[in-house]
Design an enzyme around this catalytic site. Structure first.
Site, short mmCIF file in Angstrom:
data_model
loop_
_atom_site.label_atom_id
_atom_site.label_comp_id
_atom_site.label_asym_id
_atom_site.label_seq_id
_atom_site.Cartn_x
_atom_site.Cartn_y
_atom_site.Cartn_z
N GLY A 36 110.52 8.38 -9.94
CA GLY A 36 112.13 8.06 -9.89
C GLY A 36 112.58 8.96 -8.86
O GLY A 36 112.00 9.81 -7.93
N GLU A 43 104.39 7.08 -17.52
CA GLU A 43 104.95 8.40 -17.72
C GLU A 43 104.69 8.79 -19.24
O GLU A 43 104.42 9.88 -19.34
CB GLU A 43 106.43 8.05 -17.43
CG GLU A 43 106.74 7.91 -16.20
CD GLU A 43 108.19 7.72 -15.96
OE1 GLU A 43 108.55 7.76 -14.49
OE2 GLU A 43 108.95 7.24 -16.84
N LYS A 69 113.72 6.51 -20.71
CA LYS A 69 112.79 6.43 -19.53
C LYS A 69 112.66 4.94 -19.33
O LYS A 69 112.69 4.16 -20.03
CB LYS A 69 111.75 7.48 -19.56
CG LYS A 69 112.04 8.70 -19.61
CD LYS A 69 110.92 9.70 -19.44
CE LYS A 69 110.03 9.47 -18.12
NZ LYS A 69 110.66 9.64 -16.95
N GLY A 70 112.10 4.91 -17.90
CA GLY A 70 111.95 3.56 -17.45
C GLY A 70 112.82 2.69 -16.75
O GLY A 70 112.67 1.41 -16.29
O1 LIG Z 1 110.61 4.52 -14.57
C1 LIG Z 1 111.43 5.39 -14.25
C2 LIG Z 1 111.48 6.73 -14.64
O2 LIG Z 1 111.33 6.80 -16.27
C3 LIG Z 1 112.44 7.79 -14.18
O3 LIG Z 1 112.14 8.97 -14.44
C4 LIG Z 1 113.87 7.47 -14.83
O4 LIG Z 1 114.27 6.06 -14.59
C5 LIG Z 1 114.86 8.40 -13.86
O5 LIG Z 1 115.13 8.12 -12.63
P1 LIG Z 1 115.87 8.95 -11.50
O6 LIG Z 1 115.46 10.07 -11.48
O7 LIG Z 1 115.93 8.08 -10.53
O8 LIG Z 1 117.29 8.69 -12.28
#
Ligand SMILES: O=C[C@H](O)[C@H](O)[C@H](O)COP(=O)(O)O
Length: 258
Positions: free
Chosen positions: A33, A110, A101-102
């Site tokens: 992410g 993860e 998450k995801g």
């Molecule tokens: O699948 C992605 C992950 O779980 C990320 O860690 C989550 O979506 C947070 O992403 P970001 O840091 O871009 O907000």
């Protein structure tokens, strides 16, 4: 030099603080992410400038590419066996340090990596801190075979759950379904509010065709929340808190990696 954007400041601050927990010789899970990407850059700098010796286990092909680019030795979870620490982002976290998450579709790898670690640290900006989970759609990875039947079963389950919304939509990437690193699809559950996350997570994973849901319970040990002004807040289990400050100028040498 491109200045650090306002959106990136909290991500850098949380990441810069979190990599202080990484010690020489550790096997470290590397999340996915936009926030985790800052953590990988911060960690790469420690490897390059301090000679920190670590083995990094990435949770996606995107993270693997970035880790290699910044100089982190990348190994598989199979090679590492077990991990000392995982640092990852989240879409939401609550008072119990339960996570959604995801958002980037990486929650299966993860969750495997985080649960194979002695400790999980989540890095986040203040917007991820919620009183109740569910405003962010809950990602559920499903097998493509018969995914519409799985979607129906998920929606039938939601009818009996303590949630406000009940739609499960197939995540798209343009005109075609989004595919995870495993080649699976993702259903995004628009719930508005999740009253009983544990109940929901357990029932979702009972449905044939569901591979894994994005609720992380009893996995995260500490959340590091970065703020745009450089202040950082560490939230541990049982509400234990600590604050600190990170120098934003410290991000300058990392901006070239963007
Ligand atoms: O699948 C992605 C992950 O779980 C990320 O860690 C989550 O979506 C947070 O992403 P970001 O840091 O871009 O907000």
């Amino acid at each position: 030099m491109i200045p650090l954007s306002d959106a990136d400041k909290p991500k850098f601050v949380a990441s810069r603080r979190a990599v202080d927990f990484v010690e020489d010789g550790m096997r470290v899970g590397l999340g996915t992410g936009s926030t985790a990407a800052w953590m990988v850059r911060c960690l790469g700098r420690r490897v390059r400038e301090e000679g920190l010796k670590i083995a990094g286990v990435p949770t996606s092909t995107r993270t693997a590419e970035l880790a290699r680019k910044v100089g982190i030795a990348v190994v598989t979870l199979e090679d590492a066996g077990w991990l000392d620490l995982t640092i990852d982002g989240a879409d939401e976290f609550d008072r119990d340090l339960t996570l959604i998450k995801g958002g980037g579709g990486a929650h299966l790898q993860e969750k495997i990596v985080a649960t194979a670690s002695d400790r999980m640290i989540v890095i986040a900006d203040p917007a991820k801190d919620v009183a109740r989970l569910g405003a962010f759609p809950l990602p559920v990875e499903v097998i493509p075979f018969g995914w519409q039947a799985t979607q129906k079963l998920v929606q039938r389950l939601l009818a009996g759950m303590d949630v406000d919304g009940r739609t499960a939509t197939l995540r798209m990437a343009g005109d075609t379904p989004f595919r995870t690193d495993e080649g699976n699809y993702v259903l995004d559950l628009h719930l508005g509010r999740i009253g009983a996350p544990r109940d929901l997570a357990l029932h979702l994973n009972q449905i044939a065709g569901v591979v894994e849901n994005g609720l992380f319970m009893d996995i995260c040990d500490t959340v590091v929340v970065g703020h745009a002004d450089g202040t950082v807040r560490l939230i541990g289990r049982a509400g234990k808190e600590e604050t600190g400050r990170i120098d934003l100028a410290d991000a300058e040498s990392l901006i070239a990696d963007l």
